[in-house]
Design a protein around this motif. Structure first.
Motif, PDB file in Angstrom:
ATOM      1  N   GLY A  94     -10.837   8.772 -26.097  1.00 40.90           N
ATOM      2  CA  GLY A  94     -10.242   9.737 -25.710  1.00 40.90           C
ATOM      3  C   GLY A  94      -9.233   9.702 -24.631  1.00 40.90           C
ATOM      4  O   GLY A  94      -8.557  10.831 -24.369  1.00 40.90           O
ATOM      5  N   GLY A  97      -5.131   9.602 -25.294  1.00 49.69           N
ATOM      6  CA  GLY A  97      -4.441  10.982 -25.494  1.00 49.69           C
ATOM      7  C   GLY A  97      -4.416  11.375 -26.777  1.00 49.69           C
ATOM      8  O   GLY A  97      -4.175  12.394 -27.286  1.00 49.69           O
ATOM      9  N   SER A  99      -6.993  11.781 -29.005  1.00 45.76           N
ATOM     10  CA  SER A  99      -8.204  12.872 -29.380  1.00 45.76           C
ATOM     11  C   SER A  99      -7.522  14.109 -28.873  1.00 45.76           C
ATOM     12  O   SER A  99      -7.861  15.316 -29.443  1.00 45.76           O
ATOM     13  CB  SER A  99      -9.577  12.578 -28.686  1.00 45.76           C
ATOM     14  N   SER A 100      -6.938  14.316 -27.552  1.00 47.12           N
ATOM     15  CA  SER A 100      -6.356  15.451 -27.124  1.00 47.12           C
ATOM     16  C   SER A 100      -5.193  15.881 -28.085  1.00 47.12           C
ATOM     17  O   SER A 100      -5.305  17.198 -28.205  1.00 47.12           O
ATOM     18  CB  SER A 100      -5.797  15.356 -25.800  1.00 47.12           C
ATOM     19  N   SER A 103      -7.085  17.554 -31.104  1.00 46.14           N
ATOM     20  CA  SER A 103      -7.708  18.985 -30.631  1.00 46.14           C
ATOM     21  C   SER A 103      -6.728  19.913 -30.405  1.00 46.14           C
ATOM     22  O   SER A 103      -6.828  21.051 -30.857  1.00 46.14           O
ATOM     23  CB  SER A 103      -8.511  18.474 -29.452  1.00 46.14           C
ATOM     24  N   LEU A 104      -5.492  19.581 -29.960  1.00 44.87           N
ATOM     25  CA  LEU A 104      -4.307  20.762 -29.755  1.00 44.87           C
ATOM     26  C   LEU A 104      -3.909  20.971 -31.033  1.00 44.87           C
ATOM     27  O   LEU A 104      -3.906  22.311 -31.255  1.00 44.87           O
ATOM     28  CB  LEU A 104      -3.404  20.046 -29.141  1.00 44.87           C
ATOM     29  N   GLY A 162      -2.473  12.948 -22.867  1.00 51.71           N
ATOM     30  CA  GLY A 162      -3.765  13.528 -22.968  1.00 51.71           C
ATOM     31  C   GLY A 162      -3.871  14.765 -22.074  1.00 51.71           C
ATOM     32  O   GLY A 162      -4.382  15.933 -22.429  1.00 51.71           O
ATOM     33  N   CYS A 165      -1.586  17.765 -23.421  1.00 52.23           N
ATOM     34  CA  CYS A 165      -2.364  18.439 -24.659  1.00 52.23           C
ATOM     35  C   CYS A 165      -3.305  19.121 -24.207  1.00 52.23           C
ATOM     36  O   CYS A 165      -3.437  20.272 -24.663  1.00 52.23           O
ATOM     37  CB  CYS A 165      -2.876  17.316 -25.461  1.00 52.23           C
ATOM     38  N   GLY A 166      -3.976  18.839 -23.184  1.00 51.84           N
ATOM     39  CA  GLY A 166      -5.097  19.673 -22.705  1.00 51.84           C
ATOM     40  C   GLY A 166      -4.599  20.738 -21.905  1.00 51.84           C
ATOM     41  O   GLY A 166      -5.314  21.894 -22.131  1.00 51.84           O
ATOM     42  N   SER A 169      -3.665  23.189 -24.603  1.00 52.91           N
ATOM     43  CA  SER A 169      -4.752  23.917 -25.306  1.00 52.91           C
ATOM     44  C   SER A 169      -5.565  24.918 -24.411  1.00 52.91           C
ATOM     45  O   SER A 169      -5.929  25.970 -24.958  1.00 52.91           O
ATOM     46  CB  SER A 169      -5.900  22.735 -25.333  1.00 52.91           C
ATOM     47  N   SER A 261     -14.458  17.440 -30.930  1.00 53.41           N
ATOM     48  CA  SER A 261     -14.465  16.400 -29.930  1.00 53.41           C
ATOM     49  C   SER A 261     -15.977  15.975 -29.453  1.00 53.41           C
ATOM     50  O   SER A 261     -16.698  16.655 -29.003  1.00 53.41           O
ATOM     51  CB  SER A 261     -13.781  16.898 -28.542  1.00 53.41           C
TER      52      SER A 261
END
Length: 335
Positions: A94, A97, A99-100, A103-104, A162, A165-166, A169, A261
């Motif tokens: 993660g 970036g 995974s972020s 997820s986004l 990451g 993107c977080g 989100s 995640s």
């Protein structure tokens, strides 16, 4: 002579550890298959499996258990590869970036589906996650080429992507409707039910990526010696790094696509395997695959068992198990 004897003893010890991990994984699989609202009796299966038990086994529990094994192995192997590649013990899937980004994209798909009142099929949600992972991976590689970044630069760039993107989100979550918030939060905390609803064809690229990384464990061992020594041994460092990053990013994107995640597997398991064997990918990589599969299978068993009539998000369970274990490993290492 003493050196050769010590090497033989070390190899024997590592093989025994691998065999022990495989036996523990098999035992955990049998427990997982028999545990649930309807208890099954594996010891009586040799006499024949009743139709109801066979349906529960083949349609519900076995696919879920195999998915947990596959995802756990992939996450742990990805963490081991990144820690070796970036020469950083805190690297994990993660942190770069990808995974972020996955997820986004999934959160954006959920946000739009609830905003427009459209039912979102599981395969569409997973496709969105894979697309997000691919876009972030291409962006990461393009920026690395343009800026000519080294391992530290790649790691910092992944952290920055990451975080970005977080942040997006979080904005989507803040402006989501109440009924969408629960679905988004459950996705962010992870669940094996998403991948369980997908065809088995979705699992094949994930399995092939794991096998390819295991096949490259000798190259990773040479890479651990340092760039200069690895080049003397005939490795093409730029090509190898690019291939490893692409495959790890593929695993990250597919893991988010299959289960949302799930953290701490890629961070904790390689550290734990280094405690029981020598610090080298020849042992740590296959041991991490078995250890990650075992840990995620046990986490899934707990997520289904702790809450009556429902299941806990598996990402919460892995974090609850992984954080104390990682703290213990760090304290014992420094002691």
């Amino acid at each position: 002579m003493n050196v050769q004897l010590q090497r033989q003893q070390a190899r024997l010890r590592q093989r025994l550890w691998l065999a022990a991990l495989a036996c523990c994984l098999l035992a955990a699989l049998l427990v997982s298959l028999s545990t649930g609202s309807i208890r099954l009796q594996p010891l009586t299966w040799w006499q024949g499996i009743p139709p109801l038990e066979w349906q529960i086994l083949t349609e519900l529990r076995l696919p879920r258990a195999l998915l947990a094994i596959l995802l756990g192995a992939g996450l742990a192997v990805s963490g081991c590869v990144l820690q070796t590649l970036l020469h950083n013990p805190l690297a994990e899937p993660g942190i770069i970036g990808v995974s972020s980004g996955a997820s986004l994209a999934a959160i954006l798909a959920l946000f739009l589906s609830y905003a427009f009142g459209v039912a979102l099929e599981p395969w569409l949600l997973s496709s969105a996650a894979c697309t997000g992972a691919l876009l972030v991976t291409l962006c990461l590689l393009a920026l690395c080429r343009k800026g000519r970044l080294d391992n530290s630069g790649l790691l910092l760039l992944g952290v920055a992507l990451g975080m970005g993107c977080g942040a997006i989100s979080s904005w989507l979550l803040y402006f989501s409707a109440d009924d969408a918030v629960r679905a988004i939060l459950f996705w962010m905390m992870g669940s094996l039910s998403y991948g369980q609803a997908l065809p088995w064809g979705w699992w094949l690229p994930y399995l092939l990526a794991i096998l390819w990384l295991l096949h490259r464990r000798h190259a990773l061992s040479l890479l651990q010696l340092g760039d200069y020594q690895a080049q003397l041994m005939g490795l093409e460092l730029k090509r190898l790094r690019r291939e490893l990053v692409l495959v790890v990013c593929l695993l990250c994107g597919l893991s988010v696509a299959l289960a949302g995640s799930i953290g701490f597997i890629g961070l904790v398991v390689p550290h734990l395997m280094r405690r029981i064997g020598r610090d080298g990918p020849e042992f740590v990589l296959p041991a991490s695959a078995l250890g990650g599969a075992l840990l995620l299978l046990l986490a899934d068993l707990l997520s289904r068992s702790l809450l009556s009539g429902g299941e806990l998000p598996i990402g919460v369970v892995t974090a609850s198990l992984g954080a104390p274990l990682f703290i213990y490993l760090l304290v014992r290492r420094d002691a």
